[in-house]
Design an enzyme around this catalytic site. Structure first.
Site, mmCIF file in Angstrom:
data_model
loop_
_atom_site.group_PDB
_atom_site.id
_atom_site.type_symbol
_atom_site.label_atom_id
_atom_site.label_comp_id
_atom_site.label_asym_id
_atom_site.label_seq_id
_atom_site.Cartn_x
_atom_site.Cartn_y
_atom_site.Cartn_z
ATOM 1 N N SER A 75 0.827 -1.207 0.000
ATOM 2 C CA SER A 75 0.000 0.000 0.000
ATOM 3 C C SER A 75 0.858 1.252 0.000
ATOM 4 O O SER A 75 1.919 1.296 0.592
ATOM 5 C CB SER A 75 -0.916 0.042 1.213
ATOM 6 O OG SER A 75 -1.660 1.264 1.177
ATOM 7 N N LYS B 177 -4.589 -6.661 3.507
ATOM 8 C CA LYS B 177 -4.536 -5.559 2.533
ATOM 9 C C LYS B 177 -5.945 -5.253 2.011
ATOM 10 O O LYS B 177 -6.309 -4.085 1.816
ATOM 11 C CB LYS B 177 -3.592 -5.915 1.370
ATOM 12 C CG LYS B 177 -3.605 -4.912 0.193
ATOM 13 C CD LYS B 177 -3.146 -3.526 0.621
ATOM 14 C CE LYS B 177 -2.841 -2.560 -0.475
ATOM 15 N NZ LYS B 177 -3.766 -2.286 -1.514
ATOM 16 N N HIS C 73 -7.669 -3.310 4.663
ATOM 17 C CA HIS C 73 -7.055 -1.973 4.630
ATOM 18 C C HIS C 73 -7.761 -1.131 3.567
ATOM 19 O O HIS C 73 -8.136 0.013 3.801
ATOM 20 C CB HIS C 73 -5.552 -2.113 4.314
ATOM 21 C CG HIS C 73 -4.888 -0.866 3.812
ATOM 22 N ND1 HIS C 73 -5.114 -0.353 2.545
ATOM 23 C CD2 HIS C 73 -3.980 -0.025 4.383
ATOM 24 C CE1 HIS C 73 -4.402 0.745 2.381
ATOM 25 N NE2 HIS C 73 -3.712 0.961 3.477
ATOM 26 N N ASN C 74 -7.980 -1.711 2.389
ATOM 27 C CA ASN C 74 -8.651 -0.974 1.313
ATOM 28 C C ASN C 74 -10.107 -0.684 1.656
ATOM 29 O O ASN C 74 -10.628 0.373 1.293
ATOM 30 C CB ASN C 74 -8.555 -1.750 -0.001
ATOM 31 C CG ASN C 74 -7.162 -1.701 -0.616
ATOM 32 O OD1 ASN C 74 -6.185 -1.442 0.075
ATOM 33 N ND2 ASN C 74 -7.063 -1.961 -1.896
ATOM 34 N N GLU D 1 -10.083 2.172 3.866
ATOM 35 C CA GLU D 1 -9.768 3.330 3.002
ATOM 36 C C GLU D 1 -11.046 3.845 2.311
ATOM 37 O O GLU D 1 -11.274 5.049 2.247
ATOM 38 C CB GLU D 1 -8.741 2.856 1.973
ATOM 39 C CG GLU D 1 -8.222 3.869 0.996
ATOM 40 C CD GLU D 1 -7.299 3.180 -0.019
ATOM 41 O OE1 GLU D 1 -7.593 3.267 -1.227
ATOM 42 O OE2 GLU D 1 -6.303 2.547 0.389
#
Length: 485
Positions: free
Chosen positions: A132, A187, A190-191, A194
């Site tokens: 990232s 990940k 995480h997105n 986001e």
């Protein structure tokens, strides 16, 4: 013949090029390969220009693989799905037992687990590594989330520790995440977080602009100010930048000329699907996804606006003047409180998956590696790390004593903003969903008793009682019929 390089990288779109240059700059000689050979030459040229870096280009897969020291380590940065399988097929033909392939793309975690199994059949090691930080992060220091073979991680730990973003008080933004597809899963979430963050910021913008009537100059100074306090983060910083950028093709500011239609690649959708599969409430992330879907209906929204305008519905339903300074302060508090809920949902999803898969993920360590390099990097992640340090078994971030106090202090402002938005006809789905999540979670008793009674009435699903153990069922239909007679 040149001495063997330390590592290889295949897939030279911008992320691949930048990561390769970052690795070379940290002193690790690297071999690079791309199916379209012009990209190889372009990368070699950049390495020359950016400081004569130890980067070596190859036009065919065999000489690329042969150029790397054994046991070989090759990072792939290609589009998720079939292209990854194709690249593995091309490279593994020339690789030997003990060599290792690392997928650095946004891959679905089960694909990584399938490939790890297939690779171990060939005697090869495999890692799925979330990367990232976008193009900038890849070049200057990303946040790295490697999962899979621990042996493979150990091969390249020295490289990753140098290549990752460095945070002065907590070290390099990389850690071995865990087994299987855990790196890709982390990940993905995480997105998802986001998505939530970006939506909440967009709602803050909408309320300040549409109700508070702030100009782009005022918005820029507000976000610059916010970026000096508790909201200090990459996304707040770039938002301030965006408000200051003039249109390169005409008058005014560029942000006002950008079409209000948000694209997406799929990681947000996967996050919401996983949350549903694991029965984890993630309403803030789900609201951000729904908002992207609705933004895509631009033509329909243009027509709907005409229908409702003719019925007396303007874009904003109130013309009342508001106290700008008070509104700005309220929105700041609402944004922060909503953000806590979004991160709480993401962390709960990671924990649920970790329990299901036996990954033993450390939530505090994830917060630490997200403090630098990545898109959601924020000062606030330090607080999250400390919350899990205080109590690794924390049921929810909302009940950590520090976060609980912060939410209590901000909840009046949060409610004012959501009410103002509703009364003004401005949708704040992320902030509203976060507030509803908080209000549901903090209540000892919710109206789910009625829903369970309905389920038992029409489907004999049984119910539990508050005053005694066991499962119960009554003939609601018959009992109700007797009451009516």
């Amino acid at each position: 013949m040149a001495p063997p390089t330390r590592i290889g990288l295949a897939g030279l779109a911008v992320m691949g090029q930048n990561l390769a240059l970052n690795i070379a700059e940290k002193g690790f000689p690297i071999s690079v390969y791309n199916r379209t050979t012009s990209k190889v030459d372009e990368t070699v040229e950049r390495a020359k220009q950016e400081g004569d870096l130890p980067l070596f280009g190859f036009h065919d897969p065999e000489s690329f693989v042969q150029s790397i020291q054994k046991p070989r380590v090759i990072i792939m940065l290609v589009k998720a799905g079939a292209p990854v399988d194709q690249t593995i097929k091309t490279l593994s033909a020339y690789m030997e037992k003990g060599d290792c392939i690392i997928d650095g793309g946004n891959e679905w975690y089960e694909n990584t687990e399938r490939r790890e199994k297939e690779m171990s059949g060939l005697g090869l090691l495999y890692l799925g590594m979330g990367v990232s930080g976008g193009e900038e992060g890849a070049r200057n220091g990303p946040s790295l989330m490697p999962g899979g073979s621990f042996e493979a991680y150990k091969y390249i730990e020295d490289i990753l520790l140098k290549v990752a973003a460095q945070v002065s008080d907590s070290g390099p933004c990389v850690t071995y995440i865990g087994k299987g597809g855990s790196g890709n899963f982390v990940k993905m979430v995480h997105n998802g977080i986001e998505y939530g963050d970006m939506q909440l910021i967009a709602e803050a913008y909408d309320v300040l602009k549409s109700v508070g009537k702030l100009s782009n100059e005022e918005l820029r100074s507000v976000f610059l100010e916010w970026n000096r306090g508790e909201l200090l983060s990459f996304l707040i910083e770039i938002t301030a930048d965006i408000f200051g950028i003039k249109d390169d093709k005409g008058e005014g500011y560029l942000v006002d000329k950008v079409l209000d239609k948000t694209g997406m690649k799929g990681t947000g959708k996967w996050t919401v699907q996983q949350a549903a599969d694991l029965s984890i409430a993630a309403p803030t992330i789900a609201a951000s996804l729904d908002s992207r879907f609705l933004s895509g209906l631009k033509e329909e929204r243009v027509e709907a606006a005409k229908v409702f305008k003719s019925g007396g519905f303007g874009d904003v339903l109130t013309d009342k003047t508001v106290d700008k300074a008070k509104l700005i302060d309220d929105v700041r508090q609402a944004l922060y409180a909503s953000k806590i809920c979004s991160y709480a949902q993401g962390m709960n999803l990671i924990r649920a998956k970790s329990i299901e898969k036996g990954w033993d993920l450390k939530l505090g360590e994830l917060a630490r590696i997200w403090k630098g390099g990545c898109i959601i990097r924020a000062i606030f992640l330090d607080r999250i790390k400390k919350a899990y340090d205080r109590n690794p078994d924390l049921a929810n971030l909302l009940v950590d004593p520090e976060f609980a106090k912060e939410i209590i202090d901000r909840q009046s402002a949060w409610r004012r903003v959501v009410c103002l938005a509703i009364n003004s006809g401005i949708s704040t789905p992320g902030m509203s969903a976060s507030l509803a999540y908080f209000d549901t979670y903090r209540r000892e008793r919710v109206p789910a008793n009625l829903v369970q009674a309905q389920r038992d009435y029409f489907g004999a699903h049984t119910y539990e009682r508050v005053d005694m153990e066991g499962s119960f069922h009554i003939e609601w239909f018959k009992t109700a019929k007797q009451l009516k007679n």
